[in-house]
Design an enzyme around this catalytic site. Structure first.
Site, short mmCIF file in Angstrom:
data_model
loop_
_atom_site.label_atom_id
_atom_site.label_comp_id
_atom_site.label_asym_id
_atom_site.label_seq_id
_atom_site.Cartn_x
_atom_site.Cartn_y
_atom_site.Cartn_z
N LYS A 41 -19.62 154.33 -9.13
CA LYS A 41 -20.43 153.91 -7.82
C LYS A 41 -21.83 154.21 -7.96
O LYS A 41 -22.23 154.85 -8.63
CB LYS A 41 -19.73 154.44 -6.72
CG LYS A 41 -19.80 156.04 -6.64
CD LYS A 41 -21.15 156.51 -5.95
CE LYS A 41 -21.46 157.79 -6.41
NZ LYS A 41 -22.71 158.20 -5.93
N GLU A 61 -15.00 167.20 -5.14
CA GLU A 61 -16.40 167.02 -4.83
C GLU A 61 -16.95 168.44 -4.27
O GLU A 61 -18.27 168.83 -4.39
CB GLU A 61 -16.57 166.05 -3.68
CG GLU A 61 -16.60 164.46 -4.43
CD GLU A 61 -18.16 164.22 -4.74
OE1 GLU A 61 -18.37 164.43 -5.82
OE2 GLU A 61 -18.78 163.94 -3.87
N ASP A 74 -19.05 159.27 -1.85
CA ASP A 74 -18.78 159.07 -3.28
C ASP A 74 -17.31 159.05 -3.49
O ASP A 74 -16.80 157.99 -3.98
CB ASP A 74 -19.11 160.29 -4.37
CG ASP A 74 -20.71 160.41 -4.43
OD1 ASP A 74 -21.48 159.41 -3.80
OD2 ASP A 74 -21.19 161.24 -5.00
O1 PMV Z 1 -25.75 162.49 -7.06
P1 PMV Z 1 -24.43 162.05 -6.50
O2 PMV Z 1 -23.98 160.63 -7.17
O3 PMV Z 1 -23.16 162.95 -6.78
O4 PMV Z 1 -24.72 161.47 -4.99
C1 PMV Z 1 -25.22 162.47 -3.98
C2 PMV Z 1 -25.40 161.99 -2.97
C3 PMV Z 1 -25.98 162.56 -1.65
O5 PMV Z 1 -26.36 161.99 -0.62
C4 PMV Z 1 -27.37 163.35 -2.09
C5 PMV Z 1 -25.12 163.92 -1.40
C6 PMV Z 1 -23.62 163.24 -0.80
O6 PMV Z 1 -22.82 164.14 -0.71
O7 PMV Z 1 -23.64 162.39 -0.08
#
Ligand code: PMV
Length: 354
Positions: free
Chosen positions: A13, A141, A152
């Protein structure tokens, strides 16, 4: 009891807009990609449960009889689904990490073991199951990120394009099949640390940072409006122009939140030299970025920008948004346990003696 090999997948995603702001109750727009992680579940008679995550070089096995002898009652403390710190500390003893194990590897193994040991109910793939899969993926997560927003796991479970705010999810009807480049700068970062830095900056400069988060919220809502308009009318150059402007504004806001990185600046400059607009996606601080590919671009033009990016040492995939969520590819048994929940977490395969 599993009798056959089970192959499942879930989409990767990207967050179009709203990363970091979503942690503070604002809207995020997230889309599933046509780039999938596959998980193969295979019974065998070795008496071991093995975990093989080839993408991150992890190969571990645990003796099932030994696991059964251990006192796992600590997993039932409080809400049995929530991986609180005490449970994870005890689980580290079970994991029995070798000394040279990196933090990255430890977290991936811990997330696997936690879910493996906790999930035991047999389920079918109903809407309720998807809720359950989503819930377990969220706990995974938590093991890795500490305080995730939940966006996510939600988009990897349901796929498509989602608007997400404080646990409330709505799907965008018929999202346009936008083409994007997903670019990995290969600069490692900790989502947990970056989220914490944004929180600290918000506490230190509330009058400056809160309006940034409000503006990111407005960008997500405007992007949603444009995407819906594109779905109902013939997509026009103005739509792409608006999407590009939103990307640029959000990238500047994210820099102001302190989650930029020189590698991401380079990514934006390289794509801008080809007339394309990019932003970081996810936590920032390195990690990944996305570039919008307008439909007027020719194949050679796309190839040229991909080459320029790989020339910087980045990995680059051409993909489209709005892919299906978690899916079974070989349904060996619909009575299979919901090991599929692990799919969003484990880029690889594992085998269970069932
Ligand atoms: O870096 P990723 O793909 O795990 O995305 C993190 C997204 C944030 O908004 C920074 C944290 C969250 O839990 O939504």
């Amino acid at each position: 009891m599993l009798s056959d090999v089970l192959l499942v997948s879930a989409p990767g995603k990207v967050i179009l807009h709203g990363e970091h702001a979503v942690v503070h109750g604002k809207v995020a727009l997230a889309v599933a990609l046509n780039l999938r992680t596959f998980l193969q579940l295979q019974p065998h008679s070795s008496g071991k449960v093995s975990l093989n995550l080839p993408n991150i070089g992890i190969k571990r096995a645990w003796d099932v009889a030994r696991l059964q002898l251990l006192d796992m009652s600590f997993l039932e403390q409080g809400d049995p689904t929530v991986p609180i710190l005490e449970k994870l500390e005890k689980l580290k003893e079970v994991a029995d990490f070798p000394e040279d194990c990196t933090d990255h590897e430890r977290l991936a193994v811990l997330a696997f073991l936690y879910l493996y040991l906790c999930i035991c109910r047999k389920q079918r793939w109903t809407a309720e199951d998807l809720e359950l899969i989503n819930k377990w993926a969220f706990q995974g997560e938590k093991v890795i990120h500490g305080n995730p927003s939940g966006v996510d796991n939600a988009v990897s479970t349901w796929g498509g394009a989602l608007r997400y705010q404080q646990g409330k999810i709505s799907s965008l009807k018929r999202p346009p099949a936008l083409k994007i480049l997903l670019i990995n700068t290969k600069v490692p970062r900790s989502t947990k640390a970056l989220v914490l830095n944004v929180r600290n900056r918000l506490l230190k400069f509330p009058k400056i940072v809160a309006p940034l988060l409000t503006s990111i919220n407005a960008i997500s809502l405007e992007c949603e409006r444009v995407l819906e308009e594109m779905a109902t009318a013939v997509p026009a150059p103005e739509h792409y122009l608006a999407l590009e402007e939103l990307i640029d504004m959000n990238q500047h806001h994210l820099n102001a939140l302190g989650v930029g990185h020189t590698s991401l600046d380079q990514l934006c400059q390289v794509t801008m030299a080809h007339g394309l607009h990019s932003k970081l996606t996810g936590a920032g601080g390195g990690g990944c970025g996305i570039t919008l590919l307008r439909p007027d671009l020719t194949g050679p033009e796309v190839e040229a920008v991909k080459q320029a990016l790989t020339g910087c040492g980045f990995d680059c995939w051409e993909t489209s948004i709005g892919a299906p969520g978690v899916s079974v590819h070989t349904a060996a048994s619909l009575d299979a346990p919901v090991w599929q929940a692990l799919d969003g977490l484990c880029a690889g395969q594992w085998a269970s003696s069932s």
